[in-house]
Design an enzyme around this catalytic site. Structure first.
Site, PDB file in Angstrom:
ATOM      1  N   PRO A 132      30.880  54.598 -20.122  1.00  0.00           N
ATOM      2  CG  PRO A 132      33.016  55.053 -20.952  1.00  0.00           C
ATOM      3  CD  PRO A 132      32.167  53.943 -20.408  1.00  0.00           C
ATOM      4  N   GLY A 135      24.135  54.454 -18.498  1.00  0.00           N
ATOM      5  CA  GLY A 135      23.956  54.368 -17.050  1.00  0.00           C
ATOM      6  C   GLY A 135      22.584  53.769 -16.781  1.00  0.00           C
ATOM      7  CD  GLU A 376      22.877  52.712  -5.797  1.00  0.00           C
ATOM      8  OE1 GLU A 376      23.562  52.456  -6.811  1.00  0.00           O
ATOM      9  OE2 GLU A 376      23.373  52.925  -4.682  1.00  0.00           O
TER      10      GLU A 376
HETATM   11  C1  FAD Z   1      29.077  60.529  -8.391  1.00  0.00           C
HETATM   12  C2  FAD Z   1      28.547  59.321  -9.080  1.00  0.00           C
HETATM   13  C3  FAD Z   1      28.805  58.067  -8.565  1.00  0.00           C
HETATM   14  C4  FAD Z   1      28.350  56.923  -9.242  1.00  0.00           C
HETATM   15  N1  FAD Z   1      28.693  55.673  -8.764  1.00  0.00           N
HETATM   16  C5  FAD Z   1      28.384  54.594  -9.507  1.00  0.00           C
HETATM   17  C6  FAD Z   1      28.859  53.286  -9.121  1.00  0.00           C
HETATM   18  O1  FAD Z   1      29.478  53.115  -8.064  1.00  0.00           O
HETATM   19  N2  FAD Z   1      28.630  52.251  -9.954  1.00  0.00           N
HETATM   20  C7  FAD Z   1      27.934  52.377 -11.116  1.00  0.00           C
HETATM   21  O2  FAD Z   1      27.758  51.386 -11.819  1.00  0.00           O
HETATM   22  N3  FAD Z   1      27.440  53.592 -11.488  1.00  0.00           N
HETATM   23  C8  FAD Z   1      27.657  54.686 -10.718  1.00  0.00           C
HETATM   24  N4  FAD Z   1      27.190  55.922 -11.105  1.00  0.00           N
HETATM   25  C9  FAD Z   1      26.459  56.044 -12.366  1.00  0.00           C
HETATM   26  C10 FAD Z   1      24.987  56.318 -12.163  1.00  0.00           C
HETATM   27  O3  FAD Z   1      24.348  55.152 -11.724  1.00  0.00           O
HETATM   28  C11 FAD Z   1      24.439  56.842 -13.502  1.00  0.00           C
HETATM   29  O4  FAD Z   1      25.000  58.131 -13.720  1.00  0.00           O
HETATM   30  C12 FAD Z   1      22.948  56.913 -13.505  1.00  0.00           C
HETATM   31  O5  FAD Z   1      22.386  55.623 -13.499  1.00  0.00           O
HETATM   32  C13 FAD Z   1      22.428  57.668 -14.740  1.00  0.00           C
HETATM   33  O6  FAD Z   1      23.020  57.185 -15.910  1.00  0.00           O
HETATM   34  P1  FAD Z   1      23.669  58.196 -16.963  1.00  0.00           P
HETATM   35  O7  FAD Z   1      24.529  59.131 -16.224  1.00  0.00           O
HETATM   36  O8  FAD Z   1      24.283  57.393 -18.039  1.00  0.00           O
HETATM   37  O9  FAD Z   1      22.449  59.000 -17.548  1.00  0.00           O
HETATM   38  P2  FAD Z   1      21.558  58.540 -18.787  1.00  0.00           P
HETATM   39  O10 FAD Z   1      21.112  57.138 -18.627  1.00  0.00           O
HETATM   40  O11 FAD Z   1      22.270  58.907 -20.043  1.00  0.00           O
HETATM   41  O12 FAD Z   1      20.309  59.514 -18.601  1.00  0.00           O
HETATM   42  C14 FAD Z   1      20.340  60.894 -18.995  1.00  0.00           C
HETATM   43  C15 FAD Z   1      18.972  61.503 -18.702  1.00  0.00           C
HETATM   44  O13 FAD Z   1      17.959  60.824 -19.454  1.00  0.00           O
HETATM   45  C16 FAD Z   1      16.965  60.300 -18.580  1.00  0.00           C
HETATM   46  N5  FAD Z   1      16.508  59.004 -19.098  1.00  0.00           N
HETATM   47  C17 FAD Z   1      17.270  57.938 -19.473  1.00  0.00           C
HETATM   48  N6  FAD Z   1      16.499  56.937 -19.900  1.00  0.00           N
HETATM   49  C18 FAD Z   1      15.209  57.353 -19.788  1.00  0.00           C
HETATM   50  C19 FAD Z   1      13.933  56.762 -20.049  1.00  0.00           C
HETATM   51  N7  FAD Z   1      13.823  55.510 -20.482  1.00  0.00           N
HETATM   52  N8  FAD Z   1      12.831  57.497 -19.814  1.00  0.00           N
HETATM   53  C20 FAD Z   1      12.925  58.774 -19.357  1.00  0.00           C
HETATM   54  N9  FAD Z   1      14.104  59.383 -19.064  1.00  0.00           N
HETATM   55  C21 FAD Z   1      15.217  58.686 -19.282  1.00  0.00           C
HETATM   56  C22 FAD Z   1      17.663  60.144 -17.231  1.00  0.00           C
HETATM   57  O14 FAD Z   1      16.709  60.150 -16.179  1.00  0.00           O
HETATM   58  C23 FAD Z   1      18.555  61.378 -17.227  1.00  0.00           C
HETATM   59  O15 FAD Z   1      17.796  62.493 -16.860  1.00  0.00           O
HETATM   60  C24 FAD Z   1      27.585  57.072 -10.416  1.00  0.00           C
HETATM   61  C25 FAD Z   1      27.275  58.342 -10.891  1.00  0.00           C
HETATM   62  C26 FAD Z   1      27.747  59.467 -10.248  1.00  0.00           C
HETATM   63  C27 FAD Z   1      27.421  60.818 -10.805  1.00  0.00           C
END
Ligand code: FAD
Length: 397
Positions: A132, A135, A376
């Protein structure tokens, strides 16, 4: 000219597989996709058909009962499937990643136990890194496994598991605190056997239910809650405590080519819909395709489809030839997903008001394309990987 997204130099077997899958997509997926998607219904018949074709074992080696095909074959199959319905490719994607991780990092015993049943589609894989609160920042994982006799006891909450309810094997990345200075070296990957379904599926292991999503319907995406769930130490992937981050990243890297392929598939379909509609719809006395503004849109869309396909194929071929391909996989994923969003948006505009109606397929694609910008690793994360690789390669001497 040949149709878009052709691939030079394929073997006869690859061509045969692709032709079979293309026919399957046209007959069994495209006619049903939009209705199933609107109902958020799991495509069981389609999944059964894919099982029959051996697609769950496409990349599993023949030694373990699979077809032993390359990443390129897999990516081209995925592109075709996503052209029909992206969610269907989501059903096999996490399975493919977990099979890849076991084949490349598992112990002999783990390979023998899982790969033949994975090839047959009896064991279906999902993978879980996200939580939560994180990601992108995978090394910050807080779900914890603590050794207790021959077992580990896992506590914590995982988020966004694609196929979380319908899979029966989940590769889960958790913190085991190995005393390493670098955070990512304290993470371990466990192969968690779990029954399919929702609710408390095993003692201390709960799949709360399907997350209601904007698109990418049909395929289930779930949370996974560990509350004192016991897993035998023998379930550590490759028996490598502290090696989970690298194992998962290897899985995600091939997954990136897969996401690029899915983006290519949606973009191809969005183009097909646009080029057909533009020749049917008339305004000011002629088909809109004869207005230069629309014809130029088609030209730009087709060029993007072609470029994305070529980069995706290049990344897959690099991996198949054993070369390091993190930058190329990142580039392919970045370009294909961004172009997919643009091509889909342009196709939507070409459809005028009808594109906003649920009766038209483009409405579905508009809700599916954005996921590929996130899954991914987001575009920002791809740029981080690409720039890091470039600065290493072009370092001032
Ligand atoms: C439908 C769906 C299916 C999924 N399936 C899987 C799965 O099977 N297994 C699994 O493990 N995960 C899964 N995911 C999770 C997915 O991999 C993450 O949502 C994704 O990696 C982004 O992480 P977050 O949502 O926590 O966003 P965050 O990491 O919170 O990022 C939020 C924003 O900040 C930006 N950001 C973050 N860090 C930086 C940085 N260092 N520099 C610049 N910008 C940054 C990001 O690009 C984004 O725009 C799934 C997600 C969805 C929506």
């Amino acid at each position: 000219m040949a149709k878009l997204a052709q691939t030079a130099g394929l073997t006869e077997i690859q061509q045969e597989i692709l032709s079979t899958v293309r026919t399957f997509v046209d007959k069994e997926i495209l006619p049903h996709a939009t209705a199933l998607e609107h109902a958020d219904a799991y495509p069981q018949d389609i999944v059964d058909g894919m099982k029959e074709m051996g697609l769950f074992g496409l990349t599993v080696s023949e030694e373990f009962g699979g077809l032993g095909e390359s990443l390129l074959t897999y990516a081209l199959v995925v592109e075709q499937i996503a052209r029909g319905w992206m969610s269907v490719s989501g059903v096999i994607n996490t399975h493919f990643i977990v099979a890849h991780m076991i084949a490349h990092h598992g112990t002999d015993e783990q390979k023998q136990r899982y790969l033949p049943r994975m090839a047959a589609g009896e064991v279906r894989g999902s993978f879980s890194m996200s939580e939560p609160d994180l990601g992108s920042d995978v090394a910050a994982i807080s779900t914890k496994a603590v050794a207790d006799g021959d077992d580990f006891v896992i506590d914590g909450a995982k988020m966004w598991l694609t196929n979380g309810g319908t899979s029966n094997l989940t590769a889960v990345l958790v913190r085991t605190d190995e005393g390493a200075e670098r955070a990512h070296q304290n993470l371990t990957c466990f192969l968690v056997d779990k029954p399919e379904g929702y609710g408390e599926v095993a003692p201390g292991l709960t799949v709360p239910g399907k997350i209601d999503k904007m698109g990418y319907k049909g395929v289930d995406t779930t949370e996974l809650v560990f509350s004192g769930h016991r897993v035998p130490a023998a379930q550590i992937l490759g028996d490598r405590r502290g090696g989970g981050f690298a194992q998962m990243m290897d899985g995600v890297e091939v997954g990136r080519v897969n996401v690029a392929a899915r983006a290519c598939g949606i973009a191809i379909r969005a183009f097909e819909l646009a080029v057909e509609y533009a020749q049917q719809r008339k305004t000011f006395g002629k088909p809109i395709a004869q207005h230069q503004a629309i014809a130029f849109k088609l030209a730009e869309m087709a060029t993007k489809v072609e470029a994305a396909h070529l980069m995706m194929v290049n990344a897959a071929r690099m991996k198949d030839s054993g070369e390091r391909f993190d930058v190329e996989a990142g580039m392919a994923k970045l370009l294909a997903s961004e172009y997919c969003a643009e091509v889909t948006q342009e196709s939507f505009r070409i459809h005028g008001g009808y594109g906003y109606s649920k009766e038209y397929e483009i409405e579905r694609l508009m809700r599916e394309a954005p996921f590929l910008l996130i899954g991914e690793g987001t575009s920002e994360i791809q740029k981080t990987i690409i720039s890091r690789g470039l600065l290493k390669e072009y370092k001032l001497r």
